[in-house]
Design an enzyme around this catalytic site. Structure first.
Site, PDB file in Angstrom:
ATOM      1  N   GLU A  28       1.904  -7.545  -1.825  1.00 44.69           N
ATOM      2  CA  GLU A  28       2.306  -6.737  -0.880  1.00 44.69           C
ATOM      3  C   GLU A  28       2.572  -6.972   0.991  1.00 44.69           C
ATOM      4  O   GLU A  28       3.078  -5.881   1.283  1.00 44.69           O
ATOM      5  CB  GLU A  28       1.493  -6.076  -1.012  1.00 44.69           C
ATOM      6  CG  GLU A  28       0.982  -4.581  -0.333  1.00 44.69           C
ATOM      7  CD  GLU A  28       0.549  -3.598  -1.004  1.00 44.69           C
ATOM      8  OE1 GLU A  28       0.813  -2.197   0.083  1.00 44.69           O
ATOM      9  OE2 GLU A  28      -0.280  -3.290  -1.562  1.00 44.69           O
ATOM     10  N   SER A  29       1.899  -7.786   1.585  1.00 47.96           N
ATOM     11  CA  SER A  29       2.075  -8.081   2.639  1.00 47.96           C
ATOM     12  C   SER A  29       3.570  -8.951   2.826  1.00 47.96           C
ATOM     13  O   SER A  29       4.247  -9.339   4.108  1.00 47.96           O
ATOM     14  CB  SER A  29       1.562  -9.404   3.010  1.00 47.96           C
ATOM     15  OG  SER A  29       0.847 -10.273   1.948  1.00 47.96           O
TER      16      SER A  29
END
Length: 268
Positions: free
Chosen positions: A66-67
Site C-alpha cells: 500500500e505504500s
C-alpha cells in the site's frame, strides 16, 4: 533468502517444534498462491504467506504494498508498509494516486490479501468497530485501502486467526469493506469477484464468485465439520466432499522459520 528448490529438502522436526497458529495459517495461505502472479499484501500474515510462496509454489510472484512499492524483493521482513527495506530491490515505487489509480483500478492485481475482525457469509468485512458504532466495545483501525483492494483485485483472500460465531457472523456490527454482492445491490460495479478464500484456524472456506455464499471446503487435521459449523454464526454451507488440509511440511516450516522470519517478527 533460499531458492525455491530448497523446498525439496527433507527436514526432521523435534517434538519441541510444534506448529503455531501463525505458521499454520501462513503455510496454508502460501499454497493458495500457487497459480497467482501479482499480490497486494498487507503486513503480518500476508507478508509471511507471500514470501513463503515465493520460495515454494510461486517463484514468479510479484508483491505490491500500500505504500506504493511494486515488485518488492526485501532482504528481510518489513515491520511496517513504510519500512525502507521494501524499497531496496523493488521494481518501482509509485505515488498513492498512481498505485490506486493505475495498478489497482487498472485491474493488475490477481489477489488482494486482507484481514478482518468480522466476516459474513458473502465476504463483507468489518475492521471498524465491535459493538455499537457510538459506544463500541472495541474500536478498530478502519479500512485503510481495503475497500479499493476488495473492489479492484480479481479475487481476495482473507486470513483470520480466530474462527468464532462473533467473528464469522450473520450480521456485521459495521460493514467497512463491502464485497461485490453488496456493492452491486447499491449500483456499484466492482472489477473482481470479492472474497474467494478464507483461511482460519479450523479450515478453509471458499466461494467461486458473485452470488455465492462462503462454504466449507477443507478442515485442518483433527477438526470436524460439526466443529466448524458450531464456530460459524450462520448456517454454513458445506462442500459435498470436504478435504483435509495437508499439515505444514518440515521443509515449509524450515523455510518459514529460518529464511522468511528468523527474527520472529510475525511468527508467534
Amino acid at each position: 533468502m533460499s531458492t525455491p528448490q530448497e523446498r525439496k529438502e527433507t527436514v526432521t522436526l523435534t517434538p519441541s517444534e510444534a506448529v503455531t497458529s501463525s505458521e499454520l495459517l501462513s503455510v496454508v495461505a502460501s499454497r493458495e498462491l500457487a497459480s497467482r502472479r501479482t499480490v497486494f499484501a498487507g503486513i503480518g500474515l500476508p507478508t509471511l504467506a507471500t514470501e513463503l510462496a515465493r520460495l515454494t509454489v510461486a517463484p514468479q510472484i510479484e508483491v505490491v504494498y500500500e505504500s506504493g512499492v511494486c515488485g518488492a524483493h526485501p532482504s528481510h521482513l518489513p515491520e511496517t508498509i513504510a519500512d525502507a527495506v521494501l524499497i531496496s530491490g523493488a521494481e518501482a515505487v509509485l505515488s498513492m494516486p498512481a498505485l490506486f489509480g493505475y495498478v489497482l483500478q487498472g485491474g493488475h492485481i490477481d489477489v488482494g490479501f486482507l484481514g478482518a475482525a468480522q466476516i459474513d457469509r458473502w465476504g463483507n468485512l468489518n475492521t471498524s468497530v465491535i459493538g455499537d458504532w457510538e459506544r463500541p466495545d472495541v474500536r478498530l483501525p478502519g479500512s485503510g485501502g481495503a475497500i479499493e483492494v476488495m473492489a479492484n483485485s480479481r479475487e481476495v483472500f482473507v486470513v483470520m486467526r480466530r474462527h468464532t460465531p462473533r467473528s464469522f457472523t450473520a450480521a456485521l456490527d459495521f460493514c467497512t469493506t463491502p464485497g461485490p454482492d453488496r456493492a452491486l445491490a447499491e449500483g456499484i460495479r466492482p472489477l473482481g469477484v470479492g472474497v474467494t478464500r478464507v483461511i482460519t484456524e479450523l479450515g478453509i472456506l471458499a466461494r467461486e464468485g458473485i452470488g455465492e455464499e462462503l462454504r466449507l471446503v477443507a478442515v485442518h487435521p483433527g477438526v470436524t465439520v460439526d466443529q466448524v459449523r458450531e464456530a460459524t454464526g450462520w448456517e454454513l454451507e458445506v462442500a459435498d466432499s470436504v478435504a483435509t488440509v495437508e499439515p505444514p511440511t518440515a521443509a515449509e516450516l524450515r523455510l518459514l522459520r529460518k529464511d522468511v522470519d528468523p527474527g520472529r517478527v510475525y511468527l508467534r
